[in-house]
Design an enzyme around this catalytic site. Structure first.
Site, PDB file in Angstrom:
ATOM      1  CG  ASP A  33      29.229  88.440  36.486  1.00 27.89           C
ATOM      2  OD1 ASP A  33      30.266  88.243  35.825  1.00 27.89           O
ATOM      3  OD2 ASP A  33      29.070  88.011  37.635  1.00 27.89           O
ATOM      4  N   GLY A 124      21.699  96.983  38.042  1.00 36.19           N
ATOM      5  CA  GLY A 124      20.845  95.821  37.801  1.00 36.19           C
ATOM      6  C   GLY A 124      20.312  95.287  39.123  1.00 36.19           C
TER       7      GLY A 124
END
Length: 170
Positions: A33, A124
């Site tokens: 992100d 993640g």
């Protein structure tokens, strides 16, 4: 349809769309992100801020997806999806993760996209076990009613590429 694994920085791929493993605010974060937001530039953050909140602080609930332009990225679009946080697998995580891929593919179809790259969503900081997540990604994409001509599963590390290749072979 081609479905293959690539080991690359997803922000470097020149496709119709890349998928962002986002958080519900869509305002950037860590991992994939953060890398996508940095590479796309400030236009991406502005576009995400312009998306309506469905409840305070949430522009994209877990399991859903939203689309924006790609701005400074080589890809035309970014499809943002929010994967589940891993809580052991008994709180709906597999279904929510599969929904991320289904909703992303639905947006690709709506926008007439022929090529897309996915990271391995939720693996993640959200802690989803990589082998399980890779299997869900591959199965969901293969079972989809519609897929773009080219689908890449993008791994940032050799270990993740290995999990994705194993899921493809299985």
């Amino acid at each position: 349809m081609s479905l293959e694994v690539v080991e690359a920085d997803i922000t470097s791929l020149a496709l119709d769309a890349i998928v962002n493993a986002a958080n519900e605010s869509l305002l950037g974060g860590g991992g994939v992100d953060g890398a996508i937001h940095r590479a796309a530039g400030p236009g991406l953050l502005a576009a995400c801020r312009a998306l309506p909140e469905v409840r305070p602080g949430v522009r994209c609930p877990t399991g859903e997806a939203r689309i924006t332009g790609g701005f400074a990225l080589p890809s035309r679009y970014v499809i943002h999806t929010v994967g589940p946080v891993w809580h052991g697998g008994d709180q709906g995580e597999p279904g929510l993760l599969a929904a991320c891929y289904r909703h992303s593919l639905a947006l690709a179809r709506e926008h007439g996209l022929a090529s897309i790259a996915f990271p391995c969503v939720s693996t993640g900081v959200y802690g989803y076990p990589a082998m399980l997540a890779a299997a869900i990604a591959v199965r969901t994409i293969r079972e989809a009613a519609w897929r773009p001509r080219e689908v890449l599963l993008c791994a940032f590390s050799p270990a993740m590429a290995g999990h994705l290749r194993a899921a493809l072979a299985g």
